[in-house]
Design an enzyme around this catalytic site. Structure first.
Site, PDB file in Angstrom:
ATOM      1  N   ASN A  86       1.898 -32.028 -19.936  1.00  0.00           N
ATOM      2  CA  ASN A  86       0.786 -32.940 -19.392  1.00  0.00           C
ATOM      3  C   ASN A  86       1.894 -33.990 -17.824  1.00  0.00           C
ATOM      4  O   ASN A  86       2.328 -34.219 -18.204  1.00  0.00           O
ATOM      5  CB  ASN A  86       0.720 -34.627 -20.325  1.00  0.00           C
ATOM      6  N   HIS A 103       5.851 -29.910 -16.406  1.00  0.00           N
ATOM      7  CA  HIS A 103       4.621 -29.712 -15.042  1.00  0.00           C
ATOM      8  C   HIS A 103       4.124 -30.509 -13.773  1.00  0.00           C
ATOM      9  O   HIS A 103       3.648 -30.510 -13.269  1.00  0.00           O
ATOM     10  CB  HIS A 103       2.848 -29.354 -15.771  1.00  0.00           C
ATOM     11  N   THR A 169      -3.435 -28.448 -27.249  1.00  0.00           N
ATOM     12  CA  THR A 169      -2.742 -27.233 -26.078  1.00  0.00           C
ATOM     13  C   THR A 169      -3.451 -26.392 -26.423  1.00  0.00           C
ATOM     14  O   THR A 169      -3.425 -25.453 -27.817  1.00  0.00           O
ATOM     15  CB  THR A 169      -1.469 -27.320 -25.645  1.00  0.00           C
TER      16      THR A 169
HETATM   17  N1  APR Z   1      -6.452 -34.000 -29.866  1.00  0.00           N
HETATM   18  C1  APR Z   1      -6.041 -32.703 -30.239  1.00  0.00           C
HETATM   19  N2  APR Z   1      -6.311 -31.843 -29.193  1.00  0.00           N
HETATM   20  C2  APR Z   1      -7.041 -31.874 -28.853  1.00  0.00           C
HETATM   21  C3  APR Z   1      -7.956 -33.162 -28.599  1.00  0.00           C
HETATM   22  C4  APR Z   1      -8.096 -34.329 -29.384  1.00  0.00           C
HETATM   23  N3  APR Z   1      -8.483 -35.257 -29.324  1.00  0.00           N
HETATM   24  N4  APR Z   1      -9.296 -32.607 -27.816  1.00  0.00           N
HETATM   25  C5  APR Z   1      -9.235 -31.457 -27.118  1.00  0.00           C
HETATM   26  N5  APR Z   1      -8.183 -31.104 -27.980  1.00  0.00           N
HETATM   27  C6  APR Z   1      -6.896 -29.568 -27.667  1.00  0.00           C
HETATM   28  C7  APR Z   1      -8.349 -28.372 -27.125  1.00  0.00           C
HETATM   29  O1  APR Z   1      -8.859 -28.354 -28.394  1.00  0.00           O
HETATM   30  C8  APR Z   1      -7.454 -27.435 -26.978  1.00  0.00           C
HETATM   31  O2  APR Z   1      -6.181 -26.283 -27.491  1.00  0.00           O
HETATM   32  O3  APR Z   1      -6.261 -29.401 -26.361  1.00  0.00           O
HETATM   33  C9  APR Z   1      -6.618 -28.986 -25.994  1.00  0.00           C
HETATM   34  C10 APR Z   1      -6.553 -28.553 -24.665  1.00  0.00           C
HETATM   35  O4  APR Z   1      -6.299 -27.319 -23.750  1.00  0.00           O
HETATM   36  P1  APR Z   1      -5.681 -26.975 -22.383  1.00  0.00           P
HETATM   37  O5  APR Z   1      -7.464 -28.159 -21.828  1.00  0.00           O
HETATM   38  O6  APR Z   1      -6.642 -25.691 -22.028  1.00  0.00           O
HETATM   39  O7  APR Z   1      -4.458 -28.019 -22.077  1.00  0.00           O
HETATM   40  P2  APR Z   1      -3.381 -27.174 -21.677  1.00  0.00           P
HETATM   41  O8  APR Z   1      -3.230 -26.415 -23.110  1.00  0.00           O
HETATM   42  O9  APR Z   1      -2.608 -28.724 -21.648  1.00  0.00           O
HETATM   43  O10 APR Z   1      -3.154 -26.796 -20.438  1.00  0.00           O
HETATM   44  C11 APR Z   1      -1.656 -26.088 -20.116  1.00  0.00           C
HETATM   45  O11 APR Z   1      -2.644 -25.847 -18.154  1.00  0.00           O
HETATM   46  O12 APR Z   1      -4.124 -26.270 -16.187  1.00  0.00           O
HETATM   47  C12 APR Z   1      -2.669 -25.898 -16.738  1.00  0.00           C
HETATM   48  O13 APR Z   1      -1.251 -27.768 -16.151  1.00  0.00           O
HETATM   49  C13 APR Z   1      -2.300 -27.450 -16.881  1.00  0.00           C
HETATM   50  O14 APR Z   1      -0.340 -28.415 -18.305  1.00  0.00           O
HETATM   51  C14 APR Z   1      -1.561 -27.782 -18.275  1.00  0.00           C
HETATM   52  C15 APR Z   1      -1.526 -26.306 -18.664  1.00  0.00           C
END
Ligand code: APR
Length: 226
Positions: A86, A103, A169
């Site tokens: 994040n 990131h 994530t």
């Molecule tokens: N609590 C916990 N997890 C949650 C919640 C919540 N309230 N709401 C959603 N999630 C989970 C979803 O189920 C999903 O697995 O958070 C995750 C979000 O996934 P992404 O949107 O893909 O985010 P992330 O994994 O951080 O993306 C990684 O991708 O675009 C790039 O640089 C950007 O850092 C980012 C990277």
């Protein structure tokens, strides 16, 4: 105990910050290559700067949630490092003192030329905002296709950890998603996500729930082990 916490956008969802790949996620409304790549910045810098200026304004209006503060409190009992994908500062605002931003950081900018010229920045960033050597400033964000400078640091921290907690994530973006493979054989792994992308196993305990309820349960389980 040495605890490495790997967090993604999901831990900030309950603070009101959009994730990327959930329904109505950030990438649904934007073309990643237009707003989060060096090519996109070269092609149309104003679109990119507007995208990050809006996210920065939104960040200044939200606060850490119980998951962030629970992790900050964990530092009172254990050696904790947060390795986050994040770019928000909610871990720091919750009180975590060791945060590795794989990131980049939304509240910082850097020179487009001298990568180590990094400045705190909490207002709009515009074309013509220059560093002291007269180079255009850009968001201090690792864009798609760019190297992750803190990757080796993150690997060393995961390798040294007795416990690894992965929160919110989708495990879709490498190299961050590959950090789990550096865990020690006997390290205990916890995974908190309402839609978990990895399954429970002998060494992985999955809490298929949101961060504000799952993280306190993980901490309670860790403290019951000691
Ligand atoms: N609590 C916990 N997890 C949650 C919640 C919540 N309230 N709401 C959603 N999630 C989970 C979803 O189920 C999903 O697995 O958070 C995750 C979000 O996934 P992404 O949107 O893909 O985010 P992330 O994994 O951080 O993306 C990684 O991708 O675009 C790039 O640089 C950007 O850092 C980012 C990277």
């Amino acid at each position: 105990m040495k605890i490495a916490v790997l967090t993604g956008a999901g831990i900030s969802a309950e603070s009101g910050i959009q994730t990327f790949r959930d329904s109505n996620g950030l990438w649904e409304g934007h073309d990643v290559m237009e707003v989060a790549s060096p090519e996109g910045f070269a092609r149309n810098p104003k679109v990119v700067l507007d995208f990050y200026n809006l996210r920065r304004q939104q960040l200044l209006e939200v606060s850490p949630n119980l998951a962030h503060t629970t992790l900050a409190d964990l530092e009172k009992e254990h050696e904790v490092v947060i390795i986050t994908q994040n770019v928000d500062d909610l871990h720091e605002r919750a009180g975590s003192t060791r945060v590795v931003h794989l990131h980049g950081e939304l509240l910082k900018v850097r020179s487009t030329v001298e990568e180590h010229t990094i400045l705190d920045w909490k207002k709009d960033l515009n074309l013509g905002d220059l560093c002291k050597n007269k180079h255009q400033l850009r968001p201090h964000i690792v864009w798609f296709g760019e190297a992750v400078p803190l990757l080796e640091t993150a690997i060393d921290l995961v390798e040294a950890a007795d416990i690894i907690i992965i929160i919110g994530t989708s495990m879709q973006v490498y190299p961050a998603a590959g950090l789990i493979q550096y865990a020690q054989e006997d390290a205990k792994i916890y995974f908190v996500d309402p839609k978990p992308s990895i399954a429970s196993s002998e060494r992985i305990t999955v809490f298929a729930e949101k961060a504000t309820t799952g993280v306190p349960k993980v901490v309670a389980q860790i403290n019951s082990l000691l």
